[in-house]
Design an enzyme around this catalytic site. Structure first.
Site, PDB file in Angstrom:
ATOM      1  N   ASP A  93       0.914  -1.118   0.024  1.00  0.00           N
ATOM      2  CA  ASP A  93      -0.014  -0.131   0.034  1.00  0.00           C
ATOM      3  C   ASP A  93       0.806   1.098  -0.016  1.00  0.00           C
ATOM      4  O   ASP A  93       2.164   1.084   0.066  1.00  0.00           O
ATOM      5  CB  ASP A  93      -1.066  -0.147   1.234  1.00  0.00           C
ATOM      6  CG  ASP A  93      -0.160   0.101   2.442  1.00  0.00           C
ATOM      7  OD1 ASP A  93       1.027  -0.015   2.650  1.00  0.00           O
ATOM      8  OD2 ASP A  93      -0.963   0.111   3.372  1.00  0.00           O
ATOM      9  N   ASP A 267      -8.252  -7.423   0.308  1.00  0.00           N
ATOM     10  CA  ASP A 267      -7.127  -7.653   1.254  1.00  0.00           C
ATOM     11  C   ASP A 267      -7.862  -7.165   2.465  1.00  0.00           C
ATOM     12  O   ASP A 267      -8.923  -6.513   2.418  1.00  0.00           O
ATOM     13  CB  ASP A 267      -5.874  -6.994   0.968  1.00  0.00           C
ATOM     14  CG  ASP A 267      -6.123  -5.368   1.610  1.00  0.00           C
ATOM     15  OD1 ASP A 267      -7.033  -4.641   1.141  1.00  0.00           O
ATOM     16  OD2 ASP A 267      -5.766  -4.960   2.704  1.00  0.00           O
ATOM     17  N   CYS A 305     -14.303 -28.055   6.448  1.00  0.00           N
ATOM     18  CA  CYS A 305     -13.101 -27.398   5.967  1.00  0.00           C
ATOM     19  C   CYS A 305     -11.981 -28.774   5.992  1.00  0.00           C
ATOM     20  O   CYS A 305     -11.809 -29.361   6.911  1.00  0.00           O
ATOM     21  CB  CYS A 305     -12.363 -26.533   7.075  1.00  0.00           C
ATOM     22  SG  CYS A 305     -10.848 -25.724   6.543  1.00  0.00           S
ATOM     23  N   CYS A 307      -8.499 -27.890   5.757  1.00  0.00           N
ATOM     24  CA  CYS A 307      -7.436 -27.598   6.135  1.00  0.00           C
ATOM     25  C   CYS A 307      -6.387 -28.199   7.269  1.00  0.00           C
ATOM     26  O   CYS A 307      -7.216 -29.222   7.823  1.00  0.00           O
ATOM     27  CB  CYS A 307      -6.907 -26.166   6.628  1.00  0.00           C
ATOM     28  SG  CYS A 307      -7.626 -25.683   8.313  1.00  0.00           S
ATOM     29  N   CYS A 310      -8.013 -28.291  10.755  1.00  0.00           N
ATOM     30  CA  CYS A 310      -9.284 -28.801  10.807  1.00  0.00           C
ATOM     31  C   CYS A 310      -9.177 -30.541  10.658  1.00  0.00           C
ATOM     32  O   CYS A 310      -9.984 -31.100  11.409  1.00  0.00           O
ATOM     33  CB  CYS A 310     -10.250 -28.349   9.857  1.00  0.00           C
ATOM     34  SG  CYS A 310     -10.646 -26.876  10.275  1.00  0.00           S
ATOM     35  N   HIS A 336      -6.125 -21.625   9.756  1.00  0.00           N
ATOM     36  CA  HIS A 336      -7.481 -21.971   9.422  1.00  0.00           C
ATOM     37  C   HIS A 336      -8.362 -20.719   8.667  1.00  0.00           C
ATOM     38  O   HIS A 336      -9.112 -20.838   7.513  1.00  0.00           O
ATOM     39  CB  HIS A 336      -8.508 -22.525  10.565  1.00  0.00           C
ATOM     40  CG  HIS A 336      -9.865 -22.589  10.249  1.00  0.00           C
ATOM     41  ND1 HIS A 336     -10.257 -23.514   9.523  1.00  0.00           N
ATOM     42  CD2 HIS A 336     -10.799 -21.742  10.252  1.00  0.00           C
ATOM     43  CE1 HIS A 336     -11.809 -23.051   9.208  1.00  0.00           C
ATOM     44  NE2 HIS A 336     -11.932 -22.126   9.852  1.00  0.00           N
TER      45      HIS A 336
END
Ligand SMILES: [Zn+2]
Length: 378
Positions: A93, A267, A305, A307, A310, A336
């Protein structure tokens, strides 16, 4: 041009765009969510973990890196990618948002902004030229123009003067850019909730040759329906052959609603920030894993999920770590949450491909609980 946008298709049901952005550090499919690595680190995550969860582009903050460690040190290290060992794309930014939000003592003039360093109290000055020089030193793939971020709400008169100054600053940013072959530069459309001012800002900025365009000044406290309305009249003003970025937005519902309104990139610190409070995003809505009711809950954060958190750790264990202030707990919730948003964007892209993003939105909102009265959002 270092940054190019390849349009793949438009969702017939919603008008959302499926595309691909090419950068000097790889390509990424859009719509895409970008994790925020304020101080050249996405808090508690290693670059290897970011890569594993499918992050292709991350954001880093010019203002923070300017103050610590200083852009000269990053440049000496060979640029931000080498410094932090991240080989994917990086967007920086301009520092404008932090100058306007962190510092109460600031003085805006045509040349730039005088303010005090939020850490040391030292007097500093940031201008379009300085913001670009810092980003040139950092070596990000996508740099942002230095703009003013007016508070919400701002009067029409204030916003008009601010939009006009931001346009003059945008020209100065382009003129100050020393590495146009290696780094892209995005312009930022401002104008608050005023359609005519958004139109004026978009006209000014699209007459300049930026590699992409951001919609700024949203997610600053306005209601969600105002944000959606502003996007509805702003994104059609932007070129179709360049990426469009909605700054500072990261709640699951707003990502879907932004994509539907033609946004390609997002973002937000939200998934990482709330993770450190023990709050998780799940397919069944917001889950505050700190809560006592999870003390003996040995199921995963989100049964839908895939991931690694999880698959391997329970709510009870994560709750225990967070309550005990153990870093590993924050790492698990952060992983997560980021995975959840990256996966959500993948589902959004699939839905666009199949012309059913409207249906997907309905199903997701229903399961997430957004359709219930008093639904807990972020
Ligand atoms: Zn998970």
């Amino acid at each position: 041009m270092p940054i190019t946008y390849e349009h793949i298709k438009t969702c017939k049901q919603t008008g959302a765009r499926l595309g691909r952005v090419h950068t000097p550090h790889g390509s990424f499919d859009t719509p895409m969510f970008m994790p925020v690595g304020t101080l050249a680190t996405v808090k508690t995550m290693s670059p290897e973990e970011l890569e594993e969860m499918g992050a292709k582009i991350i954001l880093s903050n010019t203002y923070h890196l300017w103050l610590r460690p200083g852009e000269d040190i990053v440049e000496e290290a060979g640029g931000l990618h080498k410094f932090m060992n991240w080989d994917g794309a990086i967007l920086t930014d301009s520092g404008g948002f932090q100058v306007f939000s962190l510092s109460d003592l600031r003085d805006i003039e045509e040349q730039g902004v005088h303010f005090r360093n939020h850490i040391s109290g030292e007097k500093l000055f940031l201008s379009p030229e300085k913001a670009i020089q810092i980003q040139n030193s950092l070596g990000s793939d996508i740099m942002m123009a230095f703009d003013e971020c007016p508070p919400y709400p701002a009067s029409h008169d204030y916003m008009k003067a601010s939009v006009e100054r931001t346009s003059r600053w945008a020209e100065r940013c382009l003129a100050a850019h020393k590495r146009p072959e290696e780094q892209g530069l995005f312009g930022i459309v401002q104008g608050g909730e005023y359609e005519e001012l958004r139109r004026q800002s978009a006209r000014d900025l699209t007459s300049l040759d930026f590699s992409g365009y951001a919609v700024g000044g949203l997610s600053v406290g306005e209601p969600k329906d105002v944000m959606n309305k502003v996007l509805e009249f702003t994104t059609p003003l932007l070129p179709t052959n360049k990426p469009r970025y909605l700054m500072g937005v990261g709640s699951p519902d707003s990502l879907i609603d932004g994509a539907i309104r033609g946004i390609d990139m997002f973002d937000c610190v939200l998934p990482t920030r709330v993770a450190r409070n023990g709050t998780c995003m799940t397919s069944n809505g917001r889950l505050v894993v700190r809560n006592a009711k999870y003390a003996r809950d040995f199921g995963p954060l989100d049964e839908n999920c895939g991931c690694h958190v999880c698959r391997n750790y329970s709510r009870a264990y994560i709750r225990h770590l967070i309550k005990a202030n153990e870093t590993f707990g924050f790492r698990l919730t952060t992983y997560h949450n980021l995975y959840f948003l990256l996966e959500l964007m993948m589902q959004v892209r699939e839905a666009i491909k199949e012309d059913r993003l409207g249906d997907f939105r309905e199903e997701f909102f229903e399961q997430y609980g957004f359709n219930k009265p008093n639904a807990k959002n972020f």
